[in-house]
Design a protein around this motif. Structure first.
Motif, mmCIF file in Angstrom:
data_model
loop_
_atom_site.group_PDB
_atom_site.id
_atom_site.type_symbol
_atom_site.label_atom_id
_atom_site.label_comp_id
_atom_site.label_asym_id
_atom_site.label_seq_id
_atom_site.Cartn_x
_atom_site.Cartn_y
_atom_site.Cartn_z
ATOM 1 N N MET A 1 34.188 39.714 36.359
ATOM 2 C CA MET A 1 34.753 38.472 36.889
ATOM 3 C C MET A 1 36.239 38.462 36.591
ATOM 4 O O MET A 1 36.648 38.406 35.431
ATOM 5 N N ASP A 2 37.037 38.573 37.628
ATOM 6 C CA ASP A 2 38.462 38.800 37.446
ATOM 7 C C ASP A 2 39.314 37.551 37.569
ATOM 8 O O ASP A 2 40.537 37.622 37.556
ATOM 9 N N ARG A 3 38.730 36.405 37.646
ATOM 10 C CA ARG A 3 39.504 35.170 37.794
ATOM 11 C C ARG A 3 39.692 34.501 36.441
ATOM 12 O O ARG A 3 38.783 34.453 35.627
ATOM 13 N N THR A 4 40.883 33.944 36.242
ATOM 14 C CA THR A 4 41.140 33.176 35.034
ATOM 15 C C THR A 4 40.644 31.758 35.227
ATOM 16 O O THR A 4 40.263 31.346 36.316
ATOM 17 N N GLU A 5 40.687 30.999 34.136
ATOM 18 C CA GLU A 5 40.236 29.608 34.214
ATOM 19 C C GLU A 5 41.092 28.800 35.174
ATOM 20 O O GLU A 5 40.596 27.960 35.922
ATOM 21 N N GLU A 6 42.411 29.094 35.182
ATOM 22 C CA GLU A 6 43.300 28.365 36.080
ATOM 23 C C GLU A 6 42.995 28.687 37.535
ATOM 24 O O GLU A 6 43.101 27.834 38.417
ATOM 25 N N ASP A 7 42.590 29.934 37.787
ATOM 26 C CA ASP A 7 42.234 30.330 39.147
ATOM 27 C C ASP A 7 40.956 29.649 39.615
ATOM 28 O O ASP A 7 40.800 29.341 40.796
ATOM 29 N N MET A 8 40.016 29.435 38.674
ATOM 30 C CA MET A 8 38.699 28.926 39.050
ATOM 31 C C MET A 8 38.771 27.532 39.671
ATOM 32 O O MET A 8 37.961 27.190 40.527
ATOM 33 N N LYS A 9 39.746 26.719 39.260
ATOM 34 C CA LYS A 9 39.812 25.361 39.787
ATOM 35 C C LYS A 9 40.186 25.339 41.275
ATOM 36 O O LYS A 9 39.962 24.356 41.977
ATOM 37 N N LEU A 10 40.748 26.463 41.754
ATOM 38 C CA LEU A 10 41.154 26.551 43.156
ATOM 39 C C LEU A 10 40.070 27.141 44.038
ATOM 40 O O LEU A 10 40.230 27.194 45.261
ATOM 41 N N VAL A 11 38.963 27.571 43.451
ATOM 42 C CA VAL A 11 37.883 28.191 44.218
ATOM 43 C C VAL A 11 37.120 27.116 44.980
ATOM 44 O O VAL A 11 36.750 26.076 44.425
ATOM 45 N N GLY A 12 36.872 27.367 46.253
ATOM 46 C CA GLY A 12 36.146 26.412 47.083
ATOM 47 C C GLY A 12 34.794 26.939 47.511
ATOM 48 O O GLY A 12 34.187 27.779 46.836
ATOM 49 N N PHE A 13 34.322 26.454 48.669
ATOM 50 C CA PHE A 13 32.987 26.785 49.174
ATOM 51 C C PHE A 13 32.810 28.289 49.341
ATOM 52 O O PHE A 13 31.907 28.900 48.754
ATOM 53 N N PHE A 14 33.668 28.921 50.134
ATOM 54 C CA PHE A 14 33.540 30.351 50.394
ATOM 55 C C PHE A 14 33.885 31.171 49.155
ATOM 56 O O PHE A 14 33.307 32.238 48.932
ATOM 57 N N GLY A 15 34.810 30.664 48.342
ATOM 58 C CA GLY A 15 35.184 31.374 47.127
ATOM 59 C C GLY A 15 34.046 31.495 46.137
ATOM 60 O O GLY A 15 33.896 32.523 45.462
ATOM 61 N N ILE A 16 33.219 30.444 46.031
ATOM 62 C CA ILE A 16 32.081 30.488 45.116
ATOM 63 C C ILE A 16 31.079 31.538 45.569
ATOM 64 O O ILE A 16 30.541 32.313 44.761
ATOM 65 N N PHE A 17 30.811 31.601 46.876
ATOM 66 C CA PHE A 17 29.899 32.632 47.379
ATOM 67 C C PHE A 17 30.494 34.023 47.149
ATOM 68 O O PHE A 17 29.782 34.955 46.740
ATOM 69 N N LYS A 18 31.800 34.179 47.428
ATOM 70 C CA LYS A 18 32.441 35.478 47.248
ATOM 71 C C LYS A 18 32.385 35.922 45.795
ATOM 72 O O LYS A 18 32.046 37.083 45.493
ATOM 73 N N GLN A 19 32.698 34.987 44.880
ATOM 74 C CA GLN A 19 32.677 35.316 43.465
ATOM 75 C C GLN A 19 31.264 35.587 42.979
ATOM 76 O O GLN A 19 31.050 36.441 42.102
ATOM 77 N N SER A 20 30.284 34.895 43.544
ATOM 78 C CA SER A 20 28.886 35.113 43.165
ATOM 79 C C SER A 20 28.433 36.514 43.546
ATOM 80 O O SER A 20 27.840 37.238 42.736
ATOM 81 N N PHE A 21 28.702 36.912 44.789
ATOM 82 C CA PHE A 21 28.317 38.250 45.234
ATOM 83 C C PHE A 21 29.055 39.328 44.439
ATOM 84 O O PHE A 21 28.473 40.353 44.084
ATOM 85 N N LYS A 22 30.346 39.091 44.164
ATOM 86 C CA LYS A 22 31.126 40.069 43.410
ATOM 87 C C LYS A 22 30.554 40.254 42.009
ATOM 88 O O LYS A 22 30.469 41.391 41.507
ATOM 89 N N THR A 23 30.147 39.144 41.379
ATOM 90 C CA THR A 23 29.575 39.223 40.033
ATOM 91 C C THR A 23 28.239 39.956 40.045
ATOM 92 O O THR A 23 27.959 40.790 39.174
ATOM 93 N N ILE A 24 27.402 39.669 41.037
ATOM 94 C CA ILE A 24 26.096 40.321 41.130
ATOM 95 C C ILE A 24 26.256 41.830 41.317
ATOM 96 O O ILE A 24 25.610 42.635 40.624
ATOM 97 N N PHE A 25 27.136 42.230 42.227
ATOM 98 C CA PHE A 25 27.301 43.663 42.515
ATOM 99 C C PHE A 25 28.013 44.396 41.386
ATOM 100 O O PHE A 25 27.775 45.594 41.168
ATOM 101 N N SER A 26 28.886 43.691 40.654
ATOM 102 C CA SER A 26 29.588 44.349 39.546
ATOM 103 C C SER A 26 28.667 44.591 38.354
ATOM 104 O O SER A 26 28.928 45.481 37.533
ATOM 105 N N ARG A 27 27.600 43.825 38.233
ATOM 106 C CA ARG A 27 26.614 44.006 37.161
ATOM 107 C C ARG A 27 25.224 44.169 37.781
ATOM 108 O O ARG A 27 24.262 43.511 37.377
ATOM 109 N N ASN A 28 25.142 45.020 38.794
ATOM 110 C CA ASN A 28 23.900 45.114 39.568
ATOM 111 C C ASN A 28 22.716 45.584 38.738
ATOM 112 O O ASN A 28 21.583 45.205 39.005
ATOM 113 N N LYS A 29 22.954 46.394 37.710
ATOM 114 C CA LYS A 29 21.841 46.909 36.917
ATOM 115 C C LYS A 29 21.119 45.793 36.172
ATOM 116 O O LYS A 29 19.895 45.646 36.267
#
Length: 335
Positions: A1-29
């Motif tokens: 997860m490459d976003r800082t806390e300050e970045d997280m407050k700017l995440v919206g609808f599509f950003g949450i889905f994007k970050q969710s998929f990125k987290t799942i695939f980065s720790r897929n095992k």
């Protein structure tokens, strides 16, 4: 997860889905291990409930009205078996929901705090968290029960007053829209309260209050995510009922195709349940940042290490930032 806390407050609808998929695939095992261990049984229970209800309890579920003559064929023993089945279903569904939520939330929090996490640690944490989650789930179930009963009373009064006229149909449509919006809002509160229970020392009604507070300012985003996921869930249920349960009657599919479609529905349902929990955790992080409640990674690591009984180095006095404490505003620069 490459976003800082300050970045997280700017995440919206599509950003949450994007970050969710990125987290799942980065720790897929580890997510694959959690999914196969805890979420796969949840999906099987969900589909088995539909299959068993369709084959053994269709008379009760479709002919329950007292003035329906066919309902007289339903005996007391049929009702007894029906309610025993429902109790067992909701028990197993709740248990695996609790275990899955605890495992996924802990894993994502570990990823967010740059903490190494393995499946063995996750399974060690789950038994320590599920009891707290159960208390929160009971309060949420009670809130949903009250909400549905109240909605039913309002609907009954509306039908009694306005009948089946055009105006009555318009009122019914408005009530249904408001009901769906209220249900989506309760879902957001439920999701946030579940994450709060795992990551903060709060449970039950207080967790619901904290979830309601966190939802302020991000209600539209949370309700939009819940709406999309529920629509996908509804689509999977329809596909399963049409092509698997009634495949021989409606579409004339051979058994081999019905089995393959059933397996595909189970896999997609399993992935959807995982996405449900991951997005709700991401929404929690976004809401915390939106309300300027600091999530210091050192403090979070300390908190998570307590679950696994690890020896940790605690921050010095004045350096520790509690998960629930409001982050101070940055002082204005002197001119």
């Amino acid at each position: 997860m490459d976003r800082t806390e300050e970045d997280m407050k700017l995440v919206g609808f599509f950003g949450i889905f994007k970050q969710s998929f990125k987290t799942i695939f980065s720790r897929n095992k580890i997510f694959a291990q959690i999914t196969l261990t805890l979420i796969l049984p949840l999906a099987i229970i969900f589909l088995a409930h539909m299959e068993i209800s369709n084959h053994f309890f269709w008379r009760i579920e479709n002919n329950y009205l007292p003035y329906d003559s066919t309902s007289r064929n339903v005996s007391v023993s049929d009702w007894l078996y029906y309610w025993l089945f429902k109790i067992l279903y909701f028990t197993f569904l709740t248990v695996f929901s609790l275990l899955s939520t605890a495992a996924v939330v802990f894993t994502i929090a570990s990823v967010y705090s740059d903490r190494e996490v393995v499946f063995r640690q996750v399974m060690k944490v789950v038994p320590k968290v599920w009891k707290k989650l159960l208390i929160t789930f009971v309060f949420i179930y009670f809130a949903l029960f009250i909400y549905n009963v109240t909605s039913g009373v309002v609907l009954f009064i509306s039908r009694s007053v306005f009948g089946y006229s055009v105006f009555g149909s318009v009122i019914l449509f408005i009530i249904l829209i408001l009901y769906v919006l209220g249900l989506l809002y309760l879902t957001v509160v439920w999701q946030l309260a579940s994450v709060v229970t795992v990551l903060e020392n709060i449970r039950g009604f207080n967790a619901m209050k904290k979830g309601k507070m966190l939802a302020n300012g991000k209600k539209a985003v949370g309700m939009g995510i819940a709406f999309v996921l529920y629509v996908i869930l509804l689509g999977l249920i329809i596909v399963y009922q049409v092509f698997v349960e009634s495949g021989d009657e409606i579409s004339g599919l051979a058994m081999i195709w019905r089995v393959m479609i059933g397996i595909l529905c189970c896999i997609l349902l399993m992935m959807l349940f995982l996405l449900f929990i991951v997005t709700q955790t991401m929404l929690y992080l976004v809401c915390k940042s939106h309300h300027r409640e600091a999530i210091d990674k050192l403090s979070l690591t300390t908190f998570l290490s307590a679950y696994t009984a690890e020896t940790v180095v605690y921050p010095k006095p004045g350096e520790e930032i509690q998960l629930g404490r409001r982050q101070p505003q940055a002082p204005a620069e002197q001119v």
